[in-house]
Design a protein around this motif. Structure first.
Motif, PDB file in Angstrom:
ATOM      1  N   ARG A  85       0.842  -1.201   0.000  1.00 28.77           N
ATOM      2  CA  ARG A  85       0.000   0.000   0.000  1.00 28.77           C
ATOM      3  C   ARG A  85       0.876   1.250   0.000  1.00 28.77           C
ATOM      4  O   ARG A  85       2.052   1.193   0.367  1.00 28.77           O
ATOM      5  N   ALA A  86       0.247   2.378  -0.377  1.00 33.82           N
ATOM      6  CA  ALA A  86       0.951   3.663  -0.377  1.00 33.82           C
ATOM      7  C   ALA A  86      -0.074   4.790  -0.334  1.00 33.82           C
ATOM      8  O   ALA A  86      -1.222   4.607  -0.739  1.00 33.82           O
ATOM      9  N   ILE A  87       0.371   5.936   0.170  1.00 35.09           N
ATOM     10  CA  ILE A  87      -0.476   7.126   0.233  1.00 35.09           C
ATOM     11  C   ILE A  87       0.347   8.329  -0.198  1.00 35.09           C
ATOM     12  O   ILE A  87       1.506   8.460   0.205  1.00 35.09           O
ATOM     13  N   SER A  88      -0.264   9.196  -1.007  1.00 38.24           N
ATOM     14  CA  SER A  88       0.391  10.454  -1.357  1.00 38.24           C
ATOM     15  C   SER A  88      -0.603  11.602  -1.217  1.00 38.24           C
ATOM     16  O   SER A  88      -1.817  11.403  -1.265  1.00 38.24           O
ATOM     17  N   ILE A  89      -0.044  12.794  -1.049  1.00 43.38           N
ATOM     18  CA  ILE A  89      -0.841  14.006  -0.894  1.00 43.38           C
ATOM     19  C   ILE A  89      -0.411  15.002  -1.965  1.00 43.38           C
ATOM     20  O   ILE A  89       0.785  15.174  -2.213  1.00 43.38           O
ATOM     21  N   GLN A  90      -1.405  15.649  -2.583  1.00 46.75           N
ATOM     22  CA  GLN A  90      -1.109  16.698  -3.556  1.00 46.75           C
ATOM     23  C   GLN A  90      -2.068  17.868  -3.321  1.00 46.75           C
ATOM     24  O   GLN A  90      -3.284  17.679  -3.306  1.00 46.75           O
ATOM     25  N   ASP A  91      -1.510  19.032  -3.121  1.00 49.33           N
ATOM     26  CA  ASP A  91      -2.318  20.236  -2.992  1.00 49.33           C
ATOM     27  C   ASP A  91      -2.528  20.806  -4.386  1.00 49.33           C
ATOM     28  O   ASP A  91      -1.565  21.058  -5.113  1.00 49.33           O
ATOM     29  N   LEU A 109      -4.400  14.748 -11.605  1.00 43.34           N
ATOM     30  CA  LEU A 109      -4.904  13.686 -10.725  1.00 43.34           C
ATOM     31  C   LEU A 109      -4.414  12.325 -11.203  1.00 43.34           C
ATOM     32  O   LEU A 109      -4.035  11.466 -10.400  1.00 43.34           O
ATOM     33  N   PHE A 110      -4.443  12.126 -12.532  1.00 44.23           N
ATOM     34  CA  PHE A 110      -3.951  10.875 -13.085  1.00 44.23           C
ATOM     35  C   PHE A 110      -2.465  10.694 -12.787  1.00 44.23           C
ATOM     36  O   PHE A 110      -2.025   9.613 -12.392  1.00 44.23           O
ATOM     37  N   ALA A 111      -1.684  11.759 -12.956  1.00 46.43           N
ATOM     38  CA  ALA A 111      -0.237  11.668 -12.719  1.00 46.43           C
ATOM     39  C   ALA A 111       0.074  11.319 -11.276  1.00 46.43           C
ATOM     40  O   ALA A 111       0.979  10.524 -11.004  1.00 46.43           O
ATOM     41  N   GLN A 112      -0.675  11.890 -10.332  1.00 43.74           N
ATOM     42  CA  GLN A 112      -0.471  11.546  -8.918  1.00 43.74           C
ATOM     43  C   GLN A 112      -0.749  10.058  -8.700  1.00 43.74           C
ATOM     44  O   GLN A 112       0.054   9.347  -8.091  1.00 43.74           O
ATOM     45  N   ALA A 113      -1.884   9.579  -9.215  1.00 46.43           N
ATOM     46  CA  ALA A 113      -2.257   8.166  -9.038  1.00 46.43           C
ATOM     47  C   ALA A 113      -1.275   7.237  -9.745  1.00 46.43           C
ATOM     48  O   ALA A 113      -0.853   6.215  -9.190  1.00 46.43           O
ATOM     49  N   ASN A 114      -0.880   7.592 -10.962  1.00 50.16           N
ATOM     50  CA  ASN A 114       0.031   6.745 -11.723  1.00 50.16           C
ATOM     51  C   ASN A 114       1.414   6.672 -11.079  1.00 50.16           C
ATOM     52  O   ASN A 114       2.011   5.603 -10.989  1.00 50.16           O
ATOM     53  N   VAL A 139     -12.287  18.708  -9.109  1.00 54.18           N
ATOM     54  CA  VAL A 139     -11.438  19.163  -8.007  1.00 54.18           C
ATOM     55  C   VAL A 139     -11.071  20.614  -8.292  1.00 54.18           C
ATOM     56  O   VAL A 139     -10.757  20.972  -9.424  1.00 54.18           O
ATOM     57  N   GLN A 140     -11.115  21.431  -7.259  1.00 54.10           N
ATOM     58  CA  GLN A 140     -10.879  22.866  -7.386  1.00 54.10           C
ATOM     59  C   GLN A 140      -9.507  23.247  -6.835  1.00 54.10           C
ATOM     60  O   GLN A 140      -8.943  22.526  -6.002  1.00 54.10           O
ATOM     61  N   ALA A 141      -9.020  24.390  -7.254  1.00 56.05           N
ATOM     62  CA  ALA A 141      -7.782  24.945  -6.688  1.00 56.05           C
ATOM     63  C   ALA A 141      -7.985  25.113  -5.184  1.00 56.05           C
ATOM     64  O   ALA A 141      -9.065  25.477  -4.725  1.00 56.05           O
ATOM     65  N   GLY A 142      -6.939  24.813  -4.423  1.00 58.58           N
ATOM     66  CA  GLY A 142      -7.006  24.943  -2.967  1.00 58.58           C
ATOM     67  C   GLY A 142      -7.397  23.655  -2.258  1.00 58.58           C
ATOM     68  O   GLY A 142      -7.281  23.565  -1.040  1.00 58.58           O
ATOM     69  N   GLU A 143      -7.846  22.654  -2.998  1.00 53.87           N
ATOM     70  CA  GLU A 143      -8.224  21.389  -2.363  1.00 53.87           C
ATOM     71  C   GLU A 143      -7.009  20.468  -2.263  1.00 53.87           C
ATOM     72  O   GLU A 143      -6.091  20.541  -3.082  1.00 53.87           O
ATOM     73  N   ARG A 144      -7.014  19.623  -1.264  1.00 52.34           N
ATOM     74  CA  ARG A 144      -5.943  18.647  -1.049  1.00 52.34           C
ATOM     75  C   ARG A 144      -6.450  17.267  -1.475  1.00 52.34           C
ATOM     76  O   ARG A 144      -7.476  16.801  -0.993  1.00 52.34           O
ATOM     77  N   VAL A 145      -5.704  16.633  -2.374  1.00 51.78           N
ATOM     78  CA  VAL A 145      -6.065  15.310  -2.873  1.00 51.78           C
ATOM     79  C   VAL A 145      -5.176  14.272  -2.184  1.00 51.78           C
ATOM     80  O   VAL A 145      -3.947  14.365  -2.242  1.00 51.78           O
ATOM     81  N   ILE A 146      -5.814  13.304  -1.541  1.00 52.53           N
ATOM     82  CA  ILE A 146      -5.093  12.215  -0.890  1.00 52.53           C
ATOM     83  C   ILE A 146      -5.353  10.949  -1.699  1.00 52.53           C
ATOM     84  O   ILE A 146      -6.499  10.510  -1.829  1.00 52.53           O
ATOM     85  N   ALA A 147      -4.297  10.400  -2.278  1.00 52.93           N
ATOM     86  CA  ALA A 147      -4.388   9.186  -3.093  1.00 52.93           C
ATOM     87  C   ALA A 147      -3.920   7.994  -2.266  1.00 52.93           C
ATOM     88  O   ALA A 147      -2.874   8.064  -1.625  1.00 52.93           O
ATOM     89  N   LYS A 148      -4.718   6.922  -2.311  1.00 52.53           N
ATOM     90  CA  LYS A 148      -4.394   5.705  -1.568  1.00 52.53           C
ATOM     91  C   LYS A 148      -4.321   4.552  -2.556  1.00 52.53           C
ATOM     92  O   LYS A 148      -5.267   4.301  -3.294  1.00 52.53           O
ATOM     93  N   ALA A 149      -3.187   3.875  -2.561  1.00 48.52           N
ATOM     94  CA  ALA A 149      -2.968   2.763  -3.486  1.00 48.52           C
ATOM     95  C   ALA A 149      -2.834   1.462  -2.722  1.00 48.52           C
ATOM     96  O   ALA A 149      -2.302   1.433  -1.614  1.00 48.52           O
ATOM     97  N   VAL A 163      -6.007   2.461  -7.113  1.00 44.53           N
ATOM     98  CA  VAL A 163      -5.772   3.773  -6.511  1.00 44.53           C
ATOM     99  C   VAL A 163      -7.113   4.487  -6.378  1.00 44.53           C
ATOM    100  O   VAL A 163      -7.893   4.534  -7.333  1.00 44.53           O
ATOM    101  N   LYS A 164      -7.350   5.022  -5.191  1.00 40.02           N
ATOM    102  CA  LYS A 164      -8.528   5.858  -4.948  1.00 40.02           C
ATOM    103  C   LYS A 164      -8.034   7.180  -4.389  1.00 40.02           C
ATOM    104  O   LYS A 164      -7.220   7.203  -3.471  1.00 40.02           O
ATOM    105  N   SER A 165      -8.534   8.266  -4.966  1.00 40.62           N
ATOM    106  CA  SER A 165      -8.131   9.602  -4.537  1.00 40.62           C
ATOM    107  C   SER A 165      -9.333  10.326  -3.937  1.00 40.62           C
ATOM    108  O   SER A 165     -10.440  10.252  -4.468  1.00 40.62           O
ATOM    109  N   TYR A 166      -9.055  11.018  -2.833  1.00 40.08           N
ATOM    110  CA  TYR A 166     -10.121  11.669  -2.076  1.00 40.08           C
ATOM    111  C   TYR A 166      -9.794  13.135  -1.820  1.00 40.08           C
ATOM    112  O   TYR A 166      -8.635  13.498  -1.669  1.00 40.08           O
ATOM    113  N   VAL A 167     -10.845  13.945  -1.726  1.00 34.38           N
ATOM    114  CA  VAL A 167     -10.767  15.276  -1.144  1.00 34.38           C
ATOM    115  C   VAL A 167     -11.633  15.168   0.099  1.00 34.38           C
ATOM    116  O   VAL A 167     -12.844  14.938  -0.001  1.00 34.38           O
ATOM    117  N   GLY A 168     -11.001  15.244   1.262  1.00 39.44           N
ATOM    118  CA  GLY A 168     -11.720  14.952   2.501  1.00 39.44           C
ATOM    119  C   GLY A 168     -12.148  13.495   2.468  1.00 39.44           C
ATOM    120  O   GLY A 168     -11.332  12.612   2.209  1.00 39.44           O
TER     121      GLY A 168
END
Length: 187
Positions: A85-91, A109-114, A139-149, A163-168
């Motif tokens: 498993r892995a998790i990344s954050i992208q603002d 979003l695709f690049a973060q997940a890939n 997804v809007q500017a200012g949101e934080r995307v958390i991707a979980k693989a 991979v699933k990516s979430y905002v909140g």
């Protein structure tokens, strides 16, 4: 009822050990104090601000990367268990969105997940062979995307990564990545 400063600071340290990604706003809500009070507590306890805490956690994880170099990662990897498993954050920033709409360009979003799907592979070489993706909401500017693989299995020289990516708590992106790897690992 307000808790005493010493007890608040002890609990603050415990909370940040469990979850180093809590914001000052999250902590001020949890303790019913001002953001400035939390900042002063962190300063007294020598606890760095959120960005520095994320960098510290990410740096530990990047030491384990095999299929990517740290500068090739999109987002910040904050948890990495190779082949598991892995998790990344992208603002999402202004440069990631369309000027007219303020909506994030999908390729970010695709690049973060890939890149997370590549990073999770415990091999010197990993390439995306196929991807089946779905965007669930804008997804809007200012949101934080958390991707979980998570790795769901290995077949010959292929590894399947979901991979699933979430905002909140809201799902914004999901994908199944079929990854080619040079070494065969059976699970």
């Amino acid at each position: 009822m307000k808790i005493k400063k010493k007890e608040r600071q002890t609990r603050l340290q415990e909370m940040l050990q469990l979850n180093p990604f809590l914001t000052d706003e999250d902590l001020s809500e949890a303790f019913s104090v001002s953001i400035q009070t939390i900042r002063l507590d962190r300063l007294e306890l020598s606890i760095p601000e959120l960005r520095e805490r994320i960098k510290g956690v990410a740096q530990k994880q990047l030491d384990e990367l095999k299929a990517l170099s740290p500068d090739e990662v999109i987002g910040e990897i904050v948890d990495l268990q190779l082949d598991q498993r892995a998790i990344s954050i992208q603002d999402v920033k202004e440069e990631h969105v369309f000027t007219r709409t303020g909506i994030a360009r999908g390729h970010h979003l695709f690049a973060q997940a890939n890149s997370l799907a590549v990073a999770i592979i415990n091999d010197e070489m990993a390439l995306t062979a196929k991807a089946n993706i779905r965007f669930s909401r804008q997804v809007q500017a200012g949101e934080r995307v958390i991707a979980k693989a998570s790795v769901s299995g290995n077949q010959r020289e292929r590894t399947i990564v979901h991979v699933k990516s979430y905002v909140g708590d809201e799902l914004v992106f999901s994908g199944e990545f079929v990854m080619f790897r040079s070494a065969v690992k059976d699970s």
